[in-house]
Design a protein around this motif. Sequence first.
Motif, PDB file in Angstrom:
ATOM      1  N   PHE A 192       0.831  -1.212   0.000  1.00  0.00           N
ATOM      2  CA  PHE A 192       0.000   0.000   0.000  1.00  0.00           C
ATOM      3  C   PHE A 192       0.862   1.257   0.000  1.00  0.00           C
ATOM      4  N   GLN A 193       1.878   1.281   0.846  1.00  0.00           N
ATOM      5  CA  GLN A 193       2.728   2.470   0.966  1.00  0.00           C
ATOM      6  C   GLN A 193       3.403   2.826  -0.356  1.00  0.00           C
ATOM      7  N   GLY A 196       1.348   4.836  -2.432  1.00  0.00           N
ATOM      8  CA  GLY A 196       0.901   6.086  -1.828  1.00  0.00           C
ATOM      9  C   GLY A 196      -0.327   5.953  -0.965  1.00  0.00           C
ATOM     10  N   ARG A 197      -0.655   4.746  -0.600  1.00  0.00           N
ATOM     11  CA  ARG A 197      -1.823   4.527   0.246  1.00  0.00           C
ATOM     12  C   ARG A 197      -1.396   4.304   1.698  1.00  0.00           C
ATOM     13  N   ALA A 198      -2.356   4.437   2.599  1.00  0.00           N
ATOM     14  CA  ALA A 198      -2.073   4.235   4.023  1.00  0.00           C
ATOM     15  C   ALA A 198      -1.842   2.764   4.298  1.00  0.00           C
ATOM     16  N   GLY A 199      -0.793   2.478   5.048  1.00  0.00           N
ATOM     17  CA  GLY A 199      -0.493   1.098   5.445  1.00  0.00           C
ATOM     18  C   GLY A 199       0.498   1.123   6.588  1.00  0.00           C
ATOM     19  N   GLU A 224      -0.376  -3.035 -10.004  1.00  0.00           N
ATOM     20  CA  GLU A 224      -1.360  -2.691  -8.978  1.00  0.00           C
ATOM     21  C   GLU A 224      -2.535  -3.661  -8.936  1.00  0.00           C
ATOM     22  N   LEU A 227      -4.185  -4.440  -5.645  1.00  0.00           N
ATOM     23  CA  LEU A 227      -4.873  -3.381  -4.905  1.00  0.00           C
ATOM     24  C   LEU A 227      -6.382  -3.597  -4.958  1.00  0.00           C
ATOM     25  N   HIS A 228      -6.840  -4.331  -5.956  1.00  0.00           N
ATOM     26  CA  HIS A 228      -8.271  -4.445  -6.232  1.00  0.00           C
ATOM     27  C   HIS A 228      -8.840  -5.810  -5.862  1.00  0.00           C
TER      28      HIS A 228
END
Length: 561
Positions: A192-193, A196-199, A224, A227-228
């Motif tokens: 996630f990081q 650019g996502r929170a993790g 990615e 991610l889904h």
Amino acid sequence: MSGIVETAREQLARALREAVAAAGRRGALPVVEPPDFVVEVPREKEHGDFATNLAMLLARPARTAPRKIAGALCDNINLTGLPVQRVEIAGPGFINFYLQPDWVLAALPEIEAAGDDYGRVDQGRGSRVQVEFVSANPTGLLHMGNARGAALGDSIAAILDFAGYHVSREYYINDAGNQIENFGLSLEARYFQLFGRAGEVPEQGYHGEDIVDTVRGFIRRHGERYLHTGPDERRRALVEYALAEKLTAIKTALAAFGVRYDVWFSEQSLHDSGAIRDTLRQLEERGYVYSSEGALWFKAREFGVEKDEVLVRASGIPTYYAADIAYHRDKFRRGFGRVINIWGADHHGHVPRMKAAVAALGYDPDALEIIIMQLVRLYRGGEIVRMSKRSGQFVTLEELVEEVGRDAARYFFVMRSADSHLDFDLDLARAQSNDNPVYYVQYAHARICSIFRQLAARGMTVPEAGKVDLSRLKEEAELALARKLADFPGEIDAAARDLAPHRLARYVHELAGLLHSFYNAYRVITDDAALTEARLVLVGATRTVLANGLRLLGLSAPEQM
């Protein structure tokens, strides 16, 4: 192969047993059966070539003072055909045997004939033994503790093989349980990081930079895509990729360290095959489990362990201990009569629990031997090295080998007993001087090779030992070197018996010292042809034994340095 030292020991023991009987027949001693006694090589040279405690052990059954018994034995012993020069009674009743100085020269033709096999003994008689070592979690890089375990385990396995055992080297892959769950959460957080996502990596997770590099590789392959997906599928894909990568890295690092395994055993396979369930059922049938507070417990206290242990949590998930029991049951079911584990100091408390489980399954707990390995401290410039310059974490096995070389690393890890703390001096391990013990030993081998190159340059070859007058070897340094060579099979026997590669490390260092002393005092190639031939046989035998010892420790025997 027993070697001349063991042969002499057996001959003296036989002569002593016959002396007890002869003294009894002649009334010099009461008629008694000889007890178990030892004929051993004394630590101090002044005490002879061999000594025995027989007289002291006979004191009680014979109701006679030990020194008087010793005198009767000396009067009645038949030493015909043995190279014994004199016999002395010492201390409370030891009998010391002093052999003719040149008796050790008989080892030289033996060494020439046996070559790479000189030193082999038949202690194991082909019995099957398994050595399991390192077995680090495949979630990161190998550290100093793993490195020491690798050197110890591989050397122990090699020595046991040389001592007549059928040896299997095994690595237990911890690819199941809580650590893998935390590994998946850690990988997911980094995944996630990097997008650019929170993790957030869990507190009990894996925080090293190597995890970030692993996830970058995963992203290069899958982008990615995950991610889904649902979290279970995402973590499963991340763990599968990371375990394969980490395990490959571990195998590569160990191979570069000279360590190869016969078996890589997956913990997950115990879950998948039902082996854990079957083992728990067997313990239940034998009456060693009970239920309490929703969990399944092992009656460890019945085997002297401080407290009972959980096998299956209230959640229905087996503990690591349950998997470990199933794994050890599997070892014995594969037919190993002896199972050796090398564990870190933090596993000390697990030893009685594991032996208790082995006993509960109906196996001999003494057939499970566990070597507890103490910690390693790295020093550079007199200061403790706590961090890797490259990663900011612990120094890895790969970095250590890169800095000091494989040979130095392996020798330093085995030159102390496993139960001793080890201070590893990086500066000393790199030093090209006699202060560095591995350099000192390897230089002895290279020195002999240099002599043989000089010989070849003169168009000469090393003569056969059987065609040489070895009696020309009369100097104390020559005879001391020959005696050390004769001791090699006994050192192998003792190192295998005690699972102590440090004994072999000490032996080759002492042998190198005797070679250096001889070399510095005497010329090998002289104007006296007969003396030259005898000395060439002596140093040739020394080269063979040094090479054999170094090989068992996983070290090279360089011809030039």
